[in-house]
Design a protein around this motif. Structure first.
Motif, PDB file in Angstrom:
ATOM      1  N   GLY A 113     -38.277 -34.501   9.477  1.00 23.89           N
ATOM      2  CA  GLY A 113     -36.841 -34.647   9.665  1.00 23.89           C
ATOM      3  C   GLY A 113     -36.049 -34.151   8.472  1.00 23.89           C
ATOM      4  O   GLY A 113     -36.448 -34.352   7.316  1.00 23.89           O
ATOM      5  N   SER A 114     -34.921 -33.520   8.757  1.00 23.42           N
ATOM      6  CA  SER A 114     -34.086 -32.969   7.690  1.00 23.42           C
ATOM      7  C   SER A 114     -33.412 -34.056   6.871  1.00 23.42           C
ATOM      8  O   SER A 114     -32.959 -33.804   5.748  1.00 23.42           O
ATOM      9  N   SER A 115     -33.343 -35.281   7.395  1.00 23.96           N
ATOM     10  CA  SER A 115     -32.754 -36.382   6.629  1.00 23.96           C
ATOM     11  C   SER A 115     -33.710 -36.859   5.534  1.00 23.96           C
ATOM     12  O   SER A 115     -33.305 -37.536   4.595  1.00 23.96           O
ATOM     13  N   VAL A 116     -34.993 -36.513   5.673  1.00 23.29           N
ATOM     14  CA  VAL A 116     -36.004 -36.898   4.680  1.00 23.29           C
ATOM     15  C   VAL A 116     -36.256 -35.760   3.695  1.00 23.29           C
ATOM     16  O   VAL A 116     -36.283 -35.963   2.481  1.00 23.29           O
ATOM     17  N   VAL A 117     -36.426 -34.538   4.207  1.00 24.85           N
ATOM     18  CA  VAL A 117     -36.854 -33.400   3.389  1.00 24.85           C
ATOM     19  C   VAL A 117     -35.655 -32.630   2.840  1.00 24.85           C
ATOM     20  O   VAL A 117     -34.734 -32.274   3.578  1.00 24.85           O
ATOM     21  N   LEU A 118     -35.702 -32.381   1.539  1.00 21.08           N
ATOM     22  CA  LEU A 118     -34.731 -31.522   0.868  1.00 21.08           C
ATOM     23  C   LEU A 118     -35.482 -30.286   0.407  1.00 21.08           C
ATOM     24  O   LEU A 118     -36.583 -30.380  -0.144  1.00 21.08           O
ATOM     25  N   SER A 153     -28.304 -26.370   5.922  1.00 24.65           N
ATOM     26  CA  SER A 153     -27.208 -25.636   5.280  1.00 24.65           C
ATOM     27  C   SER A 153     -26.070 -26.569   4.883  1.00 24.65           C
ATOM     28  O   SER A 153     -25.964 -27.699   5.360  1.00 24.65           O
ATOM     29  N   GLY A 154     -25.232 -26.082   4.010  1.00 29.71           N
ATOM     30  CA  GLY A 154     -24.102 -26.862   3.528  1.00 29.71           C
ATOM     31  C   GLY A 154     -24.443 -27.638   2.265  1.00 29.71           C
ATOM     32  O   GLY A 154     -25.602 -27.800   1.903  1.00 29.71           O
ATOM     33  N   LEU A 155     -23.390 -28.102   1.579  1.00 31.19           N
ATOM     34  CA  LEU A 155     -23.558 -28.905   0.379  1.00 31.19           C
ATOM     35  C   LEU A 155     -23.604 -30.381   0.755  1.00 31.19           C
ATOM     36  O   LEU A 155     -23.060 -30.782   1.781  1.00 31.19           O
ATOM     37  N   SER A 156     -24.264 -31.186  -0.073  1.00 35.53           N
ATOM     38  CA  SER A 156     -24.365 -32.611   0.224  1.00 35.53           C
ATOM     39  C   SER A 156     -24.367 -33.412  -1.064  1.00 35.53           C
ATOM     40  O   SER A 156     -24.775 -32.930  -2.120  1.00 35.53           O
ATOM     41  N   GLU A 157     -23.937 -34.664  -0.953  1.00 36.55           N
ATOM     42  CA  GLU A 157     -23.981 -35.560  -2.102  1.00 36.55           C
ATOM     43  C   GLU A 157     -25.421 -35.851  -2.492  1.00 36.55           C
ATOM     44  O   GLU A 157     -25.746 -36.046  -3.658  1.00 36.55           O
ATOM     45  N   ALA A 176     -28.039 -33.773  -2.390  1.00 44.15           N
ATOM     46  CA  ALA A 176     -28.540 -32.700  -3.245  1.00 44.15           C
ATOM     47  C   ALA A 176     -27.926 -32.782  -4.638  1.00 44.15           C
ATOM     48  O   ALA A 176     -28.610 -32.560  -5.651  1.00 44.15           O
ATOM     49  N   ALA A 177     -26.637 -33.114  -4.701  1.00 35.65           N
ATOM     50  CA  ALA A 177     -25.976 -33.229  -5.999  1.00 35.65           C
ATOM     51  C   ALA A 177     -26.585 -34.354  -6.831  1.00 35.65           C
ATOM     52  O   ALA A 177     -26.776 -34.217  -8.045  1.00 35.65           O
ATOM     53  N   ASN A 178     -26.925 -35.478  -6.182  1.00 39.08           N
ATOM     54  CA  ASN A 178     -27.537 -36.597  -6.901  1.00 39.08           C
ATOM     55  C   ASN A 178     -28.919 -36.236  -7.425  1.00 39.08           C
ATOM     56  O   ASN A 178     -29.296 -36.598  -8.547  1.00 39.08           O
ATOM     57  N   VAL A 179     -29.709 -35.525  -6.598  1.00 37.04           N
ATOM     58  CA  VAL A 179     -31.039 -35.105  -7.031  1.00 37.04           C
ATOM     59  C   VAL A 179     -30.926 -34.145  -8.217  1.00 37.04           C
ATOM     60  O   VAL A 179     -31.693 -34.241  -9.189  1.00 37.04           O
ATOM     61  N   ALA A 180     -29.967 -33.228  -8.149  1.00 34.27           N
ATOM     62  CA  ALA A 180     -29.763 -32.280  -9.248  1.00 34.27           C
ATOM     63  C   ALA A 180     -29.417 -33.015 -10.535  1.00 34.27           C
ATOM     64  O   ALA A 180     -29.926 -32.683 -11.616  1.00 34.27           O
ATOM     65  N   VAL A 237     -27.694 -26.219  -7.100  1.00 39.86           N
ATOM     66  CA  VAL A 237     -27.589 -26.555  -5.681  1.00 39.86           C
ATOM     67  C   VAL A 237     -27.015 -25.367  -4.927  1.00 39.86           C
ATOM     68  O   VAL A 237     -26.078 -24.712  -5.391  1.00 39.86           O
ATOM     69  N   THR A 238     -27.595 -25.059  -3.772  1.00 33.55           N
ATOM     70  CA  THR A 238     -27.088 -23.981  -2.916  1.00 33.55           C
ATOM     71  C   THR A 238     -26.697 -24.531  -1.555  1.00 33.55           C
ATOM     72  O   THR A 238     -27.302 -25.493  -1.070  1.00 33.55           O
ATOM     73  N   ALA A 239     -25.696 -23.903  -0.947  1.00 38.24           N
ATOM     74  CA  ALA A 239     -25.292 -24.272   0.406  1.00 38.24           C
ATOM     75  C   ALA A 239     -26.096 -23.521   1.453  1.00 38.24           C
ATOM     76  O   ALA A 239     -25.963 -23.786   2.649  1.00 38.24           O
ATOM     77  N   ASN A 240     -26.926 -22.571   1.016  1.00 39.55           N
ATOM     78  CA  ASN A 240     -27.710 -21.763   1.954  1.00 39.55           C
ATOM     79  C   ASN A 240     -29.176 -21.797   1.529  1.00 39.55           C
ATOM     80  O   ASN A 240     -29.744 -20.787   1.136  1.00 39.55           O
ATOM     81  N   MET A 241     -29.778 -22.979   1.629  1.00 34.05           N
ATOM     82  CA  MET A 241     -31.155 -23.132   1.179  1.00 34.05           C
ATOM     83  C   MET A 241     -32.118 -22.324   2.034  1.00 34.05           C
ATOM     84  O   MET A 241     -33.056 -21.720   1.524  1.00 34.05           O
ATOM     85  N   ARG A 242     -31.913 -22.298   3.335  1.00 28.17           N
ATOM     86  CA  ARG A 242     -32.788 -21.499   4.194  1.00 28.17           C
ATOM     87  C   ARG A 242     -32.733 -20.029   3.800  1.00 28.17           C
ATOM     88  O   ARG A 242     -33.753 -19.337   3.793  1.00 28.17           O
ATOM     89  N   GLY A 243     -31.548 -19.557   3.469  1.00 29.57           N
ATOM     90  CA  GLY A 243     -31.417 -18.170   3.037  1.00 29.57           C
ATOM     91  C   GLY A 243     -32.138 -17.909   1.739  1.00 29.57           C
ATOM     92  O   GLY A 243     -32.731 -16.840   1.545  1.00 29.57           O
ATOM     93  N   ALA A 244     -32.113 -18.895   0.831  1.00 27.26           N
ATOM     94  CA  ALA A 244     -32.822 -18.754  -0.440  1.00 27.26           C
ATOM     95  C   ALA A 244     -34.331 -18.756  -0.217  1.00 27.26           C
ATOM     96  O   ALA A 244     -35.068 -17.982  -0.838  1.00 27.26           O
TER      97      ALA A 244
END
Length: 326
Positions: free
Chosen positions: A117-122, A153-157, A159-163, A174-181
């Motif tokens: 699930g995307s709610s678990v995996v970053l 995709s998109g930015l999230s709090e 990801a910012a907290n993990v960073a 942090v990127t808003a296009n992780m799949r693209g990266a």
């Protein structure tokens, strides 16, 4: 943020050493109790770019010994095959709302996101160049950083907290296009790292031949077609993912960035280790077949690497001649 780093090889060990040295509270997980005891005794050391760092009194145990524990963040820094095997157990260690950060090459994070699930995996990627001199001793070869983001995709709090948590140890963006990266790095892994390993040459060496140029372009173009057909727009990494009209100048940019590096997969061949081919060209071939994009070159590359792994063939420039006939 209570953090567990699973996998204390070159990448995980370098991050762990710098994290402990910087005062970041982290726990470390190894494959066996024996290796955990050895690291508790020796501590961790890193040298090279970024300066020397030492970590003593580390909290390290075999992965299974963490059963029943709870973490806000688990950094999954193992090899790809081990990541798929250990991820279900690691996800069970997450506190409510916790995050499993995958920093492997290839399609690992996307595979695990589909499973857990995307709610678990970053998602995460590293361009940190590091080697493990011996267990617990590491050398950092470049400045490097982690790039993390939501696979949806998109930015999230989140990801910012993990960073913020990891930044004292290693630069984390942090990127808003992780799949693209992910796909941008996959494109270069498929056509630079893998082909260099098969040929036992650096990119600068193998692409000097007409066969090398042909196989590179076919492998890259197939992978790019799969990325675009899957709805992903690859991010710029070293170069723009879509070559411009001046293909020669574009190739020179790729060579400038990667041309003289010894392929990590070639090091796997030399040490008799299992490669991550199934998560690189093999992943491209699998996705291409699923969405109806022809992938004969990436499928042939995957098969050839498996034959080298099994000892049926040796890496050599002639292997690219065989691929050119595929």
């Amino acid at each position: 943020m209570r953090t567990l780093i699973a996998g204390i090889g070159a990448l995980g060990g370098t991050i762990a050493t710098r994290a402990v040295s910087a005062g970041v509270p982290v726990w470390l997980a190894t494959r066996t109790a024996e290796s955990a005891r050895a690291l508790r005794s020796s501590g961790l050391r890193v040298s090279g770019i970024g300066g020397a760092a030492v970590a003593s009194g580390i909290q390290v145990a075999a992965l299974e010994e963490y059963r029943g524990e709870s973490f806000d963040l688990v950094v999954l820094a193992t090899k790809a095959h081990d990541a798929l095997k250990s991820a279900p157990f690691l996800s069970s260690l997450l506190s409510p709302g916790g995050t499993l950060l995958c920093i492997q090459n290839g399609g690992v994070s996307q595979i695990l996101s589909a499973r857990l699930g995307s709610s678990v995996v970053l998602g995460g990627l590293s361009n940190l160049g590091a080697t493990m001199v011996e267990p617990g001793i590491y050398e950092q070869r470049n400045a490097g950083h982690l790039l993390i983001g939501e696979l949806a995709s998109g930015l999230s709090e989140r990801a910012a907290n993990v960073a913020r948590t990891l930044s004292p140890a290693i630069e984390t963006r942090v990127t808003a296009n992780m799949r693209g990266a992910v796909w941008a790095k996959l494109l270069l892994n498929c056509s630079v790292t893998t082909l260099g390993a098969i040929a036992a040459r650096t990119m600068r060496e193998y692409i000097a031949s007409s066969t090398g140029k042909e196989v590179f372009r076919r492998t890259y173009d197939e992978a790019l077609s799969v990325a675009l057909a899957s709805g992903t727009r690859p991010e710029r990494m070293i170069v723009e993912p879509i070559p411009g009209e001046d293909y020669g100048a574009w190739i020179e940019q790729v060579i400038a960035g990667y041309g003289d590096a010894k392929p990590s997969m070639l090091q796997d061949f030399e040490k008799g280790r299992r490669t991550e081919i199934d998560f690189i060209n093999g992943y491209v071939a699998q996705v291409g077949e699923e969405i109806g994009v022809p992938v004969p070159m990436n499928a042939a590359v995957t098969e050839l690497v498996h034959r080298i792994e099994q000892g049926q063939l040796q890496p050599a420039p002639a292997r690219l001649d065989e691929l050119s006939l595929s």
